[in-house]
Motif scaffolding. Sequence first.
Motif, PDB file in Angstrom:
ATOM      1  N   GLU A  58       0.700  -1.334  -0.316  1.00  0.00           N
ATOM      2  CA  GLU A  58       0.054   0.003   0.285  1.00  0.00           C
ATOM      3  C   GLU A  58       0.968   1.156  -0.041  1.00  0.00           C
ATOM      4  O   GLU A  58       0.539   2.426  -0.242  1.00  0.00           O
ATOM      5  N   GLU A  59       2.109   1.587   0.573  1.00  0.00           N
ATOM      6  CA  GLU A  59       2.731   2.552   0.689  1.00  0.00           C
ATOM      7  C   GLU A  59       3.527   2.756  -0.469  1.00  0.00           C
ATOM      8  O   GLU A  59       3.911   3.729  -0.906  1.00  0.00           O
ATOM      9  N   PHE A  60       4.277   1.280  -1.552  1.00  0.00           N
ATOM     10  CA  PHE A  60       4.730   1.638  -2.553  1.00  0.00           C
ATOM     11  C   PHE A  60       3.957   1.925  -3.467  1.00  0.00           C
ATOM     12  O   PHE A  60       3.907   3.110  -4.136  1.00  0.00           O
ATOM     13  N   MET A  61       2.511   1.589  -3.560  1.00  0.00           N
ATOM     14  CA  MET A  61       1.331   1.843  -4.789  1.00  0.00           C
ATOM     15  C   MET A  61       1.260   3.822  -4.358  1.00  0.00           C
ATOM     16  O   MET A  61       1.206   4.418  -5.087  1.00  0.00           O
ATOM     17  N   ALA A  62       1.041   3.912  -3.274  1.00  0.00           N
ATOM     18  CA  ALA A  62       0.694   5.510  -2.677  1.00  0.00           C
ATOM     19  C   ALA A  62       1.610   6.260  -2.845  1.00  0.00           C
ATOM     20  O   ALA A  62       1.714   7.220  -3.976  1.00  0.00           O
ATOM     21  N   VAL A  63       3.131   5.662  -2.399  1.00  0.00           N
ATOM     22  CA  VAL A  63       4.476   6.489  -3.993  1.00  0.00           C
ATOM     23  C   VAL A  63       4.663   7.037  -4.983  1.00  0.00           C
ATOM     24  O   VAL A  63       4.249   8.040  -5.951  1.00  0.00           O
ATOM     25  N   GLN A  64       3.818   5.809  -6.303  1.00  0.00           N
ATOM     26  CA  GLN A  64       3.858   5.212  -6.934  1.00  0.00           C
ATOM     27  C   GLN A  64       3.091   7.266  -7.831  1.00  0.00           C
ATOM     28  O   GLN A  64       3.335   7.097  -8.348  1.00  0.00           O
ATOM     29  N   ARG A  65       2.082   6.687  -7.210  1.00  0.00           N
ATOM     30  CA  ARG A  65       0.512   7.564  -7.641  1.00  0.00           C
ATOM     31  C   ARG A  65       0.779   9.034  -7.228  1.00  0.00           C
ATOM     32  O   ARG A  65       0.561   9.452  -7.729  1.00  0.00           O
ATOM     33  N   ASP A  66       1.581   9.470  -6.129  1.00  0.00           N
ATOM     34  CA  ASP A  66       1.796  10.795  -5.774  1.00  0.00           C
ATOM     35  C   ASP A  66       3.378  11.092  -5.638  1.00  0.00           C
ATOM     36  O   ASP A  66       3.524  12.478  -6.388  1.00  0.00           O
ATOM     37  N   TYR A  67       4.114  10.422  -4.686  1.00  0.00           N
ATOM     38  CA  TYR A  67       5.061  11.585  -4.714  1.00  0.00           C
ATOM     39  C   TYR A  67       5.841  11.227  -5.949  1.00  0.00           C
ATOM     40  O   TYR A  67       6.386  12.066  -6.011  1.00  0.00           O
ATOM     41  N   PHE A  68       6.698  10.284  -6.027  1.00  0.00           N
ATOM     42  CA  PHE A  68       7.367   9.627  -7.290  1.00  0.00           C
ATOM     43  C   PHE A  68       6.981  10.985  -8.859  1.00  0.00           C
ATOM     44  O   PHE A  68       7.594  11.409  -8.995  1.00  0.00           O
ATOM     45  N   PRO A  69       5.748  10.853  -9.474  1.00  0.00           N
ATOM     46  CA  PRO A  69       4.976  12.064  -9.836  1.00  0.00           C
ATOM     47  C   PRO A  69       5.533  13.973  -9.543  1.00  0.00           C
ATOM     48  O   PRO A  69       6.193  14.189 -10.327  1.00  0.00           O
ATOM     49  N   PRO A  75       5.100   7.565 -17.070  1.00  0.00           N
ATOM     50  CA  PRO A  75       4.322   7.852 -17.846  1.00  0.00           C
ATOM     51  C   PRO A  75       3.160   9.026 -16.726  1.00  0.00           C
ATOM     52  O   PRO A  75       1.932   9.270 -17.563  1.00  0.00           O
ATOM     53  N   THR A  76       2.863   8.784 -15.810  1.00  0.00           N
ATOM     54  CA  THR A  76       1.422   9.180 -15.164  1.00  0.00           C
ATOM     55  C   THR A  76       1.498  10.268 -14.935  1.00  0.00           C
ATOM     56  O   THR A  76       0.590  11.074 -15.042  1.00  0.00           O
ATOM     57  N   TYR A  77       2.486  11.103 -14.628  1.00  0.00           N
ATOM     58  CA  TYR A  77       2.770  12.193 -14.600  1.00  0.00           C
ATOM     59  C   TYR A  77       2.669  12.579 -15.982  1.00  0.00           C
ATOM     60  O   TYR A  77       2.178  14.058 -16.247  1.00  0.00           O
ATOM     61  N   LEU A  78       3.440  12.725 -16.272  1.00  0.00           N
ATOM     62  CA  LEU A  78       3.776  12.534 -18.419  1.00  0.00           C
ATOM     63  C   LEU A  78       2.537  13.453 -18.931  1.00  0.00           C
ATOM     64  O   LEU A  78       1.870  13.985 -19.622  1.00  0.00           O
ATOM     65  N   TYR A  79       0.938  12.492 -19.011  1.00  0.00           N
ATOM     66  CA  TYR A  79       0.357  11.701 -19.942  1.00  0.00           C
ATOM     67  C   TYR A  79      -1.203  12.595 -18.947  1.00  0.00           C
ATOM     68  O   TYR A  79      -2.248  11.805 -18.897  1.00  0.00           O
ATOM     69  N   GLY A  80      -0.474  12.300 -17.502  1.00  0.00           N
ATOM     70  CA  GLY A  80      -1.928  12.833 -16.314  1.00  0.00           C
ATOM     71  C   GLY A  80      -3.390  11.135 -16.151  1.00  0.00           C
ATOM     72  O   GLY A  80      -4.528  11.724 -16.188  1.00  0.00           O
ATOM     73  N   ILE A  81      -2.224  10.199 -15.983  1.00  0.00           N
ATOM     74  CA  ILE A  81      -3.734   8.933 -16.845  1.00  0.00           C
ATOM     75  C   ILE A  81      -3.249   7.979 -16.093  1.00  0.00           C
ATOM     76  O   ILE A  81      -1.188   8.799 -15.358  1.00  0.00           O
ATOM     77  N   ARG A  82      -3.320   7.246 -15.328  1.00  0.00           N
ATOM     78  CA  ARG A  82      -2.774   6.038 -15.155  1.00  0.00           C
ATOM     79  C   ARG A  82      -3.418   4.667 -14.823  1.00  0.00           C
ATOM     80  O   ARG A  82      -4.817   4.608 -15.511  1.00  0.00           O
ATOM     81  N   GLU A  83      -3.367   3.176 -14.682  1.00  0.00           N
ATOM     82  CA  GLU A  83      -3.735   1.853 -14.741  1.00  0.00           C
ATOM     83  C   GLU A  83      -5.259   1.314 -13.643  1.00  0.00           C
ATOM     84  O   GLU A  83      -4.379   2.625 -12.643  1.00  0.00           O
ATOM     85  N   PRO A  88      -5.496  -3.587 -21.248  1.00  0.00           N
ATOM     86  CA  PRO A  88      -4.949  -2.755 -20.117  1.00  0.00           C
ATOM     87  C   PRO A  88      -5.900  -1.325 -20.354  1.00  0.00           C
ATOM     88  O   PRO A  88      -6.691  -0.879 -21.079  1.00  0.00           O
ATOM     89  N   ALA A  89      -6.325  -0.851 -18.706  1.00  0.00           N
ATOM     90  CA  ALA A  89      -7.464   0.183 -18.424  1.00  0.00           C
ATOM     91  C   ALA A  89      -7.035   1.748 -18.044  1.00  0.00           C
ATOM     92  O   ALA A  89      -6.211   1.298 -17.343  1.00  0.00           O
ATOM     93  N   TYR A  90      -7.033   2.746 -18.011  1.00  0.00           N
ATOM     94  CA  TYR A  90      -6.398   3.910 -18.278  1.00  0.00           C
ATOM     95  C   TYR A  90      -7.933   4.684 -17.560  1.00  0.00           C
ATOM     96  O   TYR A  90      -8.993   4.900 -17.975  1.00  0.00           O
ATOM     97  N   GLU A  91      -7.165   5.207 -16.406  1.00  0.00           N
ATOM     98  CA  GLU A  91      -8.063   6.447 -15.874  1.00  0.00           C
ATOM     99  C   GLU A  91      -7.097   7.938 -14.959  1.00  0.00           C
ATOM    100  O   GLU A  91      -5.992   7.767 -15.963  1.00  0.00           O
ATOM    101  N   THR A  92      -8.142   8.688 -15.291  1.00  0.00           N
ATOM    102  CA  THR A  92      -7.682  10.529 -15.618  1.00  0.00           C
ATOM    103  C   THR A  92      -6.864  10.794 -14.398  1.00  0.00           C
ATOM    104  O   THR A  92      -7.991  10.312 -13.393  1.00  0.00           O
ATOM    105  N   ILE A  93      -6.603  11.250 -13.985  1.00  0.00           N
ATOM    106  CA  ILE A  93      -5.614  11.921 -13.109  1.00  0.00           C
ATOM    107  C   ILE A  93      -5.376  13.469 -12.798  1.00  0.00           C
ATOM    108  O   ILE A  93      -5.305  13.958 -14.208  1.00  0.00           O
ATOM    109  N   GLU A  94      -5.809  14.466 -12.631  1.00  0.00           N
ATOM    110  CA  GLU A  94      -6.504  15.363 -12.540  1.00  0.00           C
ATOM    111  C   GLU A  94      -5.142  16.831 -11.543  1.00  0.00           C
ATOM    112  O   GLU A  94      -3.815  17.638 -11.753  1.00  0.00           O
ATOM    113  N   PHE A  95      -4.555  15.722 -10.006  1.00  0.00           N
ATOM    114  CA  PHE A  95      -3.677  16.751  -9.061  1.00  0.00           C
ATOM    115  C   PHE A  95      -3.010  15.553  -8.881  1.00  0.00           C
ATOM    116  O   PHE A  95      -3.334  13.980  -8.337  1.00  0.00           O
TER     117      PHE A  95
END
Length: 437
Positions: free
Chosen positions: A210-221, A268-276, A285-292
């Motif tokens: 869960e901690e790894f997914m969190a940093v992938q989702r927001d901290y690394f971007p 790519p999550t940050y560059l394109y504003g999407i994530r799996e 593969p399926a993607y969803e849009t991210i705003e922030f």
Amino acid sequence: MTLFIADEIHWYEADGARIVATIIKDRPDSEFSGIILARDEKERYRWISSTDFFKSKIEARAALRSKINEIIPNLERKRLQGDNNLKPVDFFTPLEKTKQPLNPSFLSLTTLEGYSPAKEIIEPMMRWYEDADGNFIEQFQTTGFDSRIWELYLFSLFTEAGYSIDKSSAIPDFCCSGIPGKFSVEATTVNASRDKKGNIVPPPTISTKEEFMAVQRDYFPIKFAGPLTDKLKKRYWERENVSGKPFILAIQDFHTPIAMTISRDALPTYLYGIREAENSTQENPAYETIEFHKWGEKTIPSNFFSLDGAENISAVIFNSSATISKFNRIGLQSGFGSNRTRLQRFGTAYINGTVTEYNHRVSEYSKPEMWSEGLEVFHNPRAIHPLRMEMLPGAAHHFLMDTGAIESWLPAWQPIQSFIKITVEQTPEETESNLTT
């Protein structure tokens, strides 16, 4: 333009590598000739002589051998080019006039036998690297070691791809010209965060999925966003030597020693504003849009390529395996360094499109590693000057489609994570001494 004229067929060395030579095959006439190079006043290998053209390789090789034997007694005179009076630059002797402590990675490179292949391949390479801004050596030895290694990697990458690099201007870092066309590149790195006193801020703890997914989702971007948006603000595309052709940002993650091996998916999550999406699979593969992206008190907008001015960025490139270890592997495969150094490489890779674990020994007899191996090119869907795939061959190319999905063109072998185990083989006498001790 010489790539249009001839192919390199064989390479040789003579007189303790003071001479290197190649046999080329002329494309228009299918004839063979030998070219001889020796170190100039700045220790750079340059042309000093060549043979006539012949109908066969055997004739060209015999003529090349004869010409080399003729040159060796007069090599000290023949090698002089007469177009510069500068002494070779010493990259590895620590500078006396510097206030900064030597970088631990620099010390490892210069003192540890296990890194001798990297040191010995960097030395001749650096002879050709023009230090346009005048502080390369000091930064290489102290605070900017990682950034300078990244720049040396890019220099190697573009040279391997057949580009001429114009270093007449310090800005941007690379202006490349070759058969596929021209483009410019500015290099940057993700570095450790520091507080107001200059102390390094430790990265988040990652001990659970869960901690790894969190940093992938927001901290690394957010970490990627800092250097990329800083470069965007400088509007390089308005410069005369950049305008009108593709412009690339090249980024590597050095904010922790192994950051580049785990943060790749966040780029790519940050560059394109999407994530799996949660229901995404490798087959579908399926993607969803991210705003922030939000971490602690910091919030930034996602989708770098949508930012104002980003249409002038043709692509962002990244290579998780482009570290000092890559120089070590390629150096070892090329015959540089101590013959006691042993390298074992392991990690995960896309092999024919499937994520697979690998583990193999690196040697002069294993499949040669190219500088382009591991390179990822994320193309900007809004680019005013798109980068064509053939301009960076051997790389993985990624595109955002109108459907909102990412389409990837992968080489047959594309490393995702790369780790290296270094050992130095001991002699029987050393082994016995250690056991006694």
